[in-house]
Motif scaffolding. Sequence first.
Motif, mmCIF file in Angstrom:
data_model
loop_
_atom_site.group_PDB
_atom_site.id
_atom_site.type_symbol
_atom_site.label_atom_id
_atom_site.label_comp_id
_atom_site.label_asym_id
_atom_site.label_seq_id
_atom_site.Cartn_x
_atom_site.Cartn_y
_atom_site.Cartn_z
ATOM 1 N N ILE A 73 0.875 -1.270 0.012
ATOM 2 C CA ILE A 73 -0.154 0.048 0.018
ATOM 3 C C ILE A 73 1.019 1.062 -0.060
ATOM 4 C CG2 ILE A 73 -1.562 1.188 1.331
ATOM 5 C CD1 ILE A 73 -2.596 -1.342 2.437
ATOM 6 N N LEU A 74 0.789 2.216 -0.939
ATOM 7 C CA LEU A 74 1.464 3.204 -1.037
ATOM 8 C C LEU A 74 0.583 4.429 -0.474
ATOM 9 C CD1 LEU A 74 2.874 3.339 -4.901
ATOM 10 C CD2 LEU A 74 4.048 2.598 -2.573
ATOM 11 N N ALA A 75 1.098 4.927 0.530
ATOM 12 C CA ALA A 75 0.261 6.049 1.356
ATOM 13 C C ALA A 75 0.773 7.328 0.677
ATOM 14 C CB ALA A 75 0.252 6.000 2.673
ATOM 15 N N THR A 76 0.327 7.971 -0.432
ATOM 16 C CA THR A 76 1.004 9.271 -0.921
ATOM 17 C C THR A 76 0.496 10.509 -0.266
ATOM 18 O OG1 THR A 76 1.746 9.904 -2.943
ATOM 19 C CG2 THR A 76 -0.500 9.030 -2.906
ATOM 20 N N PRO A 77 1.280 11.286 0.003
ATOM 21 C CA PRO A 77 1.034 12.656 0.020
ATOM 22 C C PRO A 77 0.935 13.137 -1.460
ATOM 23 C CG PRO A 77 3.058 12.318 1.346
ATOM 24 C CD PRO A 77 2.917 11.194 0.568
ATOM 25 N N GLU A 78 0.403 14.454 -1.456
ATOM 26 C CA GLU A 78 0.481 15.379 -2.937
ATOM 27 C C GLU A 78 1.042 16.542 -2.622
ATOM 28 O OE1 GLU A 78 -3.131 15.023 -5.263
ATOM 29 O OE2 GLU A 78 -3.232 17.205 -5.231
ATOM 30 N N TYR A 79 2.058 16.897 -3.338
ATOM 31 C CA TYR A 79 2.906 18.140 -3.377
ATOM 32 C C TYR A 79 3.196 18.934 -4.701
ATOM 33 C CZ TYR A 79 5.231 16.064 0.891
ATOM 34 O OH TYR A 79 5.624 15.482 2.230
ATOM 35 N N ASN A 80 2.426 19.913 -4.651
ATOM 36 C CA ASN A 80 2.209 20.536 -5.868
ATOM 37 C C ASN A 80 1.624 19.745 -7.013
ATOM 38 O OD1 ASN A 80 3.836 22.930 -4.907
ATOM 39 N ND2 ASN A 80 5.537 22.104 -4.922
ATOM 40 N N ASN A 81 0.281 19.146 -6.607
ATOM 41 C CA ASN A 81 -0.318 18.470 -7.636
ATOM 42 C C ASN A 81 0.301 17.195 -7.999
ATOM 43 O OD1 ASN A 81 -2.442 20.178 -7.178
ATOM 44 N ND2 ASN A 81 -1.842 21.536 -9.040
ATOM 45 N N GLY A 82 1.400 16.549 -7.394
ATOM 46 C CA GLY A 82 1.991 15.429 -7.937
ATOM 47 C C GLY A 82 2.593 14.608 -6.868
ATOM 48 N N ILE A 83 3.308 13.666 -7.201
ATOM 49 C CA ILE A 83 3.847 12.737 -6.457
ATOM 50 C C ILE A 83 4.843 13.416 -5.587
ATOM 51 C CG2 ILE A 83 5.553 10.593 -6.266
ATOM 52 C CD1 ILE A 83 4.131 9.741 -9.076
ATOM 53 N N VAL A 123 -5.680 13.018 -4.987
ATOM 54 C CA VAL A 123 -6.326 12.475 -6.329
ATOM 55 C C VAL A 123 -5.327 12.691 -7.501
ATOM 56 C CG1 VAL A 123 -7.753 14.678 -7.207
ATOM 57 C CG2 VAL A 123 -8.421 12.178 -7.851
ATOM 58 N N LEU A 124 -4.626 13.672 -7.584
ATOM 59 C CA LEU A 124 -3.493 13.880 -8.473
ATOM 60 C C LEU A 124 -2.367 13.247 -8.362
ATOM 61 C CD1 LEU A 124 -4.115 17.748 -8.934
ATOM 62 C CD2 LEU A 124 -5.052 15.996 -10.483
#
Length: 186
Positions: A73-83, A123-124
């Motif tokens: 499971i990748l728990a991803t933040p979103e920085y400047n609309n991306g990874i 989402v992005l």
Amino acid sequence: MIRLLGISGSLRAGSFNTALLRNAAELMPAGVSLEIRTLHGIPLYNADEEAANGPPDAVIDLKEAIASADGVILATPEYNNGIPGVFKNAIDWASRPPGDIARVFGGRHFAILGASPGGFGTVLAQNHWLPVLRTLGVNLWTGGRMLVSRASGVFDENGAIGDPAVRNQLETFLAGYTSFIRQKDN
């Protein structure tokens, strides 16, 4: 027993994504465990460094954790609309050398979730992961989405989810993902 690996893409001590994974560990269905990892200790990728010394120990540990898990499971933040750069960097390191991609990633069951203080969750960033994961050949579960928006109001001071609707959404997400793994493994 299904063994999952949860990777938090944030280095922040009070990370919402690490908190999301801690909550997920408590909500796992019976017969499923979740090991949580962060990206601390993984240096910036440098091909010269790799050629001279091979992958650093922190990268080798991450690769082996991914390769030995039934799912990730990748728990991803979103920085400047991306990874986030640190998260992409870690996955780039884990794909080195290219001959290891099939062993580490190929066909492995992956899911993506994320929490953000913004109004659109992650989402992005989650969408930006799609071509990366496709390139690595993972078996991505797309049966549900977990986007925690306005995360500062969702988690309490101890990192627990205070909103029952979000907690229920996470539990439903995990049930769907683990059901996907069980079906694919039969």
